[in-house]
Scaffold this active site. Structure first.
Site, short mmCIF file in Angstrom:
data_model
loop_
_atom_site.label_atom_id
_atom_site.label_comp_id
_atom_site.label_asym_id
_atom_site.label_seq_id
_atom_site.Cartn_x
_atom_site.Cartn_y
_atom_site.Cartn_z
N LYS A 43 0.83 -1.20 0.00
CA LYS A 43 0.00 0.00 0.00
C LYS A 43 0.87 1.27 0.00
CE LYS A 43 -3.48 -2.59 -0.29
NZ LYS A 43 -4.56 -3.14 0.49
C1 LIG Z 1 -5.55 -4.36 0.75
C2 LIG Z 1 -7.01 -4.14 0.80
C3 LIG Z 1 -7.78 -4.51 1.91
C4 LIG Z 1 -7.21 -5.34 3.04
O1 LIG Z 1 -6.20 -4.72 3.72
P1 LIG Z 1 -5.40 -5.55 4.84
O2 LIG Z 1 -4.65 -4.49 5.58
O3 LIG Z 1 -4.51 -6.51 4.11
O4 LIG Z 1 -6.40 -6.25 5.68
C5 LIG Z 1 -9.11 -4.15 1.95
N1 LIG Z 1 -9.68 -3.48 0.93
C6 LIG Z 1 -9.00 -3.14 -0.16
C7 LIG Z 1 -9.70 -2.37 -1.23
C8 LIG Z 1 -7.64 -3.48 -0.29
O5 LIG Z 1 -6.97 -3.19 -1.39
#
Ligand SMILES: *Cc1c(COP(=O)(O)O)cnc(C)c1O
Length: 393
Positions: free
Chosen positions: A190
């Site tokens: 991210k």
């Molecule tokens: C990555 C992601 C998640 C989950 O995030 P985590 O921190 O891995 O639980 C949820 N929603 C979207 C749109 C994502 O891209």
């Protein structure tokens, strides 16, 4: 040249911050996490920020606090990572899916309203828009709908899935402050990362209180408070069977450093986007990603145009991969998964034409802060070569 899909941007500073926490002897959630929360809240301009160990944990906690449970339901989009929808199922709630808009990847307010109109039993307690790739959904309309269909007995909350939208910003404020709560992700790929981690932002004192207790066993005091307060450390109450979703200080230490670099990362990603857009905008076999106010550009969602090519997206993507370009898919629309098809018989691609069309055509290209111009040019070269090879005459 090989170009990875993503590489996190770390320096000595993150390593030093981690060592400092280890040397301090306090490893669980404590002062460093409290500081991280405060700095994050200040950054986005929210009253509360609550650190959690993932976006998924945060989504479950936020939904729980908004009243998702057996007999209640949420509305979200099929164009997201599965955890957005699965969070409601963990709480025994139901999920209604609204299609996305024709021109963007964002959930369509008209489609949301159709579902709300049909909800005569008032099952729906939350709308969960996802700001795909960092592009903010139509929050004005979504907030209006939540208000319009709320009743005195059944408030409809708006929970923003902000996994892609840090730091996305409109004239009304940052993503995560535009609804009742926002849930960020600090997963490894991210826009800022702690490896695993997340943050919940809200201006609602009641939501913040419930979430802060439920993220730590349903306990009315956290470990840091029990350690630092004058009150005996073993005195606490349990108000509900809570979860274990707190973020440890080791990870918060990384988060504090990444947060300081977030604006620089944002600029660096946007430089790469400029290069891509310039190269692709006149290719008739491609559609460049939609852009909107305050887009944080977490992902570069390139679409192939099947009527100009003699191959489908999968072949196109596979050939890019064979040339050493780290591509990805965001997302396999949820109605393609067997669990969800079995759960909801109406949940089929033909009922979500916009989500299905985007899913069939989209490829995510590499986009990360330390990517060089040479790497971006290698990606462009590979995309253009593949397009020429498969172009219909
Ligand atoms: C990555 C992601 C998640 C989950 O995030 P985590 O921190 O891995 O639980 C949820 N929603 C979207 C749109 C994502 O891209």
């Amino acid at each position: 040249m090989k170009v990875p899909f993503f590489k996190p941007s770390f320096s000595q500073e993150e390593k030093d911050a981690v060592c400092e926490v280890i040397d301090s002897g306090w490893l669980t959630t404590g002062k460093v996490t409290h500081d991280f929360e405060q700095e994050f809240a200040e950054f986005v301009g929210s009253k509360h920020a609550l650190a959690v160990n993932s976006n998924t944990s945060g989504m479950i906690l936020a939904m729980e606090a908004c009243g998702v449970k057996k007999g209640k339901a949420v509305i979200t989009t099929p164009y997201t990572f599965v955890s957005t929808a699965a969070s409601a199922v963990h709480l025994e709630g139901d999920v209604f899916f609204a299609d996305i808009e024709k021109e963007t990847y964002s959930i369509d307010p008209d489609s949301i309203e159709k579902i709300l109109k049909a909800d005569t039993e008032h099952k729906i307690v939350a709308i969960v828009p996802v700001h795909i790739a960092g592009n903010i959904c139509n929050m004005k309309k979504i907030n209006e709908l939540a208000k319009k269909y709320s009743t005195p007995e059944n408030k409809i909350y708006v929970i923003e899935d902000c996994a892609h939208s840090f730091p996305s910003k409109t004239s009304d404020g940052y993503a995560g402050t535009l609804g009742d709560a926002g849930i960020f992700s600090f997963y490894a790929t991210k826009t800022m990362t702690t490896g695993e981690g997340g943050m919940i932002t809200t201006n609602d004192d009641n939501l913040a209180k419930r979430i802060s207790q439920m993220r730590l066993h349903g306990m009315n005091r956290d470990a840091w408070d029990r350690y630092t307060s004058d009150k005996a450390s073993w005195e606490y109450d349990i108000i509900a069977p809570g979860f274990k979703s707190n973020l440890p200080d080791v990870l918060s230490a990384i988060g504090r450093v990444q947060l300081k670099k977030a604006e620089k990362f944002d600029q660096q990603r946007k430089e790469i986007v400029k290069i891509y857009n310039q190269a692709f905008k006149d290719c008739d076999f491609l559609t460049i990603p939609p852009d909107g106010e305050g887009n944080a550009w977490h992902l570069y969602l390139l679409r192939v145009n099947p009527e100009k090519l003699d191959c489908d997206r999968n072949t196109f993507a596979k050939e890019l991969q064979e040339m050493g370009i780290g591509i990805s898919m965001h997302f396999i629309a949820i109605f393609h998964f067997s669990y969800w098809q079995e759960k909801y018989p109406e949940f089929r691609a033909e009922n979500f034409p916009n989500a299905e069309d985007k899913y069939q055509r989209t490829i995510s290209l590499p986009l990360w802060p330390d990517m060089t111009r040479e790497m971006a040019e290698a990606v462009i070269e590979a995309v253009k070569t593949t397009g020429k090879k498969h172009h219909v005459r």
